[in-house]
Design an enzyme around this catalytic site. Sequence first.
Site, PDB file in Angstrom:
ATOM      1  N   ASP A 143     -78.606 -40.871 -77.023  1.00  0.00           N
ATOM      2  CA  ASP A 143     -80.009 -40.866 -77.139  1.00  0.00           C
ATOM      3  C   ASP A 143     -80.274 -42.025 -77.999  1.00  0.00           C
ATOM      4  O   ASP A 143     -79.552 -42.753 -78.876  1.00  0.00           O
ATOM      5  CB  ASP A 143     -80.265 -39.471 -78.166  1.00  0.00           C
ATOM      6  CG  ASP A 143     -81.481 -39.270 -78.467  1.00  0.00           C
ATOM      7  OD1 ASP A 143     -82.521 -39.039 -77.600  1.00  0.00           O
ATOM      8  OD2 ASP A 143     -81.911 -39.308 -79.814  1.00  0.00           O
TER       9      ASP A 143
ATOM     10  N   GLU B 242     -79.828 -44.122 -73.150  1.00  0.00           N
ATOM     11  CA  GLU B 242     -81.422 -44.045 -73.090  1.00  0.00           C
ATOM     12  C   GLU B 242     -81.733 -45.487 -73.834  1.00  0.00           C
ATOM     13  O   GLU B 242     -81.614 -45.464 -74.627  1.00  0.00           O
ATOM     14  CB  GLU B 242     -81.954 -42.801 -74.032  1.00  0.00           C
ATOM     15  CG  GLU B 242     -83.373 -42.808 -74.000  1.00  0.00           C
ATOM     16  CD  GLU B 242     -84.012 -41.880 -74.904  1.00  0.00           C
ATOM     17  OE1 GLU B 242     -84.932 -41.229 -74.447  1.00  0.00           O
ATOM     18  OE2 GLU B 242     -83.394 -41.393 -75.782  1.00  0.00           O
TER      19      GLU B 242
END
Length: 657
Positions: free
Chosen positions: A336, A371
């Site tokens: 993330d 990401e």
Amino acid sequence: MTQLAIGKPAPLGAHYDGQGVNFTLFSVHAERVELCVFDANGQEHRYDLPGHSGDIWHGYLPDARPGLRYGYRVHGPWQPAEGHRFNPAKLLIDPCARQIDGEFKDNPLLHAGHNEPDYRDNAAIAPKCVVVVDHYDWEDDAPPRTPWGSTIIYEAHVKGLTYLHPEIPVEIRGTYKALGHPVMINYLKQLGITALELLPVAQFASEPRLQRMGLSNYWGYNPVAMFALHPAYACSPETALDEFRDAIKALHKAGIEVILDIVLNHSAELDLDGPLFSLRGIDNRSYYWIREDGDYHNWTGCGNTLNLSHPAVVDYASACLRYWVETCHVDGFRFDLAAVMGRTPEFRQDAPLFTAIQNCPVLSQVKLIAEPWDIAPGGYQVGNFPPLFAEWNDHFRDAARRFWLHYDLPLGAFAGRFAASSDVFKRNGRLPSAAINLVTAHDGFTLRDCVCFNHKHNEANGEENRDGTNNNYSNNHGKEGLGGTLDLVERRRDSIHALLTTLLLSQGTPMLLAGDEHGHSQHGNNNAYCQDNQLTWLDWSQASSGLTAFTAALIHLRKRIPALVENRWWEEGDGNVRWLNRYAQPLSTDEWQNGPKQLQILLSDRFLIAINATLEVTEIVLPAGEWHAIPPFAGEDNPVITAVWQGPAHGLCVFQR
């Protein structure tokens, strides 16, 4: 209990050796560290850690056993302007704890103070760490090691995936056990999935703001104990680790990999007004990026940012990743806000954590997905990660939606994204699989909502619809919301089919959001991070069997097309791809930039994707040969088409010769 022996400075955390437990804790700026253990009656016993090797505090407690509850009190300066926020009145979680007992509630006692320290003791209500044993019988478990070129990723939430599944026993729905249930495994196999990517399973906390509104953090991107499994997904918190490993073992036997979404960019301690759980009280200045005024650099939008350029924090993050691979046999990670991993503070491909992963014989062998952004200046790093990493390809997401739903993307731009965005990822020896293609993800509209809503509807989140992106590239086809006339429903279905076909038959690694193959809707909520309810849980009783079958047929078709599974960049004349206009001729430069949205893509010289993204029925002249439409666009027995396909408005079809 006896006094502590000096013990050993490694490994980090609490480790039982059969005779006692060794405790270690990193802190550069601490002046004293107390180990606090709690007996069955909740009585606290404190011991100073006697060992101090470099920046590691350590001690060994003879006769201690698994199940022992413990925490730390860390003594040091309270100097907020310098970034130091030590407060020994607060019991702290071991950053490497494998199990947590207690809940992270919104309570003033779980705060250290802002400008002045809060010296009220919180041991009575603070969560405690639990000593566990990692031993597990893996039998003959082996990682599937699916080649990247054959990988199909399915992004899912542990609870949301199975909580409403009628064929899974009620007592295990929404849990780790349900992931390994034969019903779920058979479903994933029939769909054609090779990798199950789970939203965060490491223990997380709900933000105090959400708790006050009666909401909770559903997605899990608010970590508090990165080595511990979130207990709410276990049938029994004490057996969470074994339940999780049982599921992984069952998935592996079916040839399905497990990828964990992991949050190595911030913690649940949030900003300076946030709670004190662990890192802030152990060594705030080392664990976080601190500004000159002592506040946090908020490069994550969550109040704080982990300093993954600090050697000890790199060691901590690396140990965490190795734990999940070695102890739980996970097959990879999705990181993330992964740009934080490369901050020094500027983003670098040779940042310390990247280098540590590259040099690790364990971590360098698993799937790594970034990401590739954060919210700080210079945070958009799509295409710039080290070669070991694949990356979420937001270029593909936006292009697919613009092409099919907004009609404003030239053919050339669409083709570039269809070809694994080679302009972005074809560098440093990377392969097409480095592009993780997606049309939707947990963050944003579901696929059905992309064709039913022009605007987000996030009122239930309690922020007056301010949260969530406004750049959705969606199209409600003339009516906001679900339902409508038969014509409207059919046009929306056609758009869903077009987007799924683009996703699953393009070059790169496809990622499917769980529920998109059902027609799942979140009723226009494009930021459902705090909705632990029927808005986000997949309702299997309402799943569209036709759409599920369509999706499965596309996935199985993909596996038959060499140009998509061989994971080689397409080159002119190599037989992998030809780009043709509606007359089966190579497109001119003008057609690429200004031509009508009509295109034929010939893959491996045998499979033809005919596209008519205009609003008019159009004759598409097929290349020479005897063609027949193939599933899911037709049945098994279809008449041969030798010349022309009547392309419906906003439609596409796949042929084979």
